[in-house]
Design an enzyme around this catalytic site. Structure first.
Site, mmCIF file in Angstrom:
data_model
loop_
_atom_site.group_PDB
_atom_site.id
_atom_site.type_symbol
_atom_site.label_atom_id
_atom_site.label_comp_id
_atom_site.label_asym_id
_atom_site.label_seq_id
_atom_site.Cartn_x
_atom_site.Cartn_y
_atom_site.Cartn_z
ATOM 1 C CE LYS A 195 23.389 -26.014 78.700
ATOM 2 N NZ LYS A 195 23.606 -25.801 80.150
ATOM 3 C CB SER B 15 27.124 -24.478 78.847
ATOM 4 O OG SER B 15 26.061 -23.898 79.580
#
Length: 205
Positions: free
Chosen positions: A156, A120
């Site tokens: 993230k 990701s």
């Protein structure tokens, strides 16, 4: 998962031990530590050592206490001379130091690594199987970091919003993650991203 933060006194104690070991090649005695810190009892030394061991800055075996990651300060890439970036000059062939992890990361005692699982964050240069380097520090709004929530972790880009956090991936194939904790739930910041390691080498941000 990571190292717990040190108090100001524990930081001073750890810095003292590191400097002493680097200069003398041996650990300071309890008597020496008590003298240098003004402790009245060796129990204060024991308490500091145990606290640093519990927070994973020291390890202990049959031979005694050891600095975690101390080998980084002893081994590295030798600097074997100087090279001109201007006119041609005579080579100066001499040992002028060593590049170690502490050269690259002055706060090495606060840095730990986690292995990445997933893709990701590939547009940030972080791929599956890489090792991310995190520092025990707060994450600025929009910065990359690792958080722990409800027993689950994620790496993230983190944005603080009115009702909680938005975790933004660096891959269009993944969607944002929203964390809106209840009153008695806690989101734990594991660390701020400062670089990563893979087969290509070390990237520092």
């Amino acid at each position: 998962m990571g190292r717990k933060r040190l108090t100001q006194k524990q930081h001073a104690f750890l810095a003292y031990v590191r400097a002493y070991v680097q200069e003398h090649g041996v650990w300071p005695t309890y008597k020496q530590i008590c003298h240098d810190f003004g402790y009245r009892s060796p129990n204060s030394v024991t308490q500091n050592l145990q606290a640093l061991q519990k927070k994973n800055f020291l390890r202990r075996d049959e031979a005694g206490f050891h600095l975690v990651g101390a080998h980084h300060a002893q081994h590295g890439i030798p600097i074997v001379g100087l090279i001109s970036a201007g006119p041609l000059q005579e080579v100066l062939d001499t040992h002028v130091g060593t590049i170690t992890l502490e050269t690259l990361f002055p706060n090495l005692d606060r840095i730990f690594a986690l292995r990445v699982s997933g893709r990701s964050m590939i547009d940030a240069g972080i791929d599956d199987g890489d090792y991310v380097l995190l520092i025990d520090d707060d994450i600025p709004n929009g910065g990359i970091g690792a958080v722990l929530y409800n027993g689950e972790t994620s790496l993230k880009r983190i944005y603080k919003e009115e009702r909680g956090l938005r975790l933004e991936p660096a891959n269009p194939e993944y969607e944002d993650i929203y964390i809106e904790p209840d009153l008695f739930e806690e989101v734990q910041v594991l660390g701020r991203y400062v670089g990563h390691v893979n087969q290509a080498g070390i990237k520092k941000v």
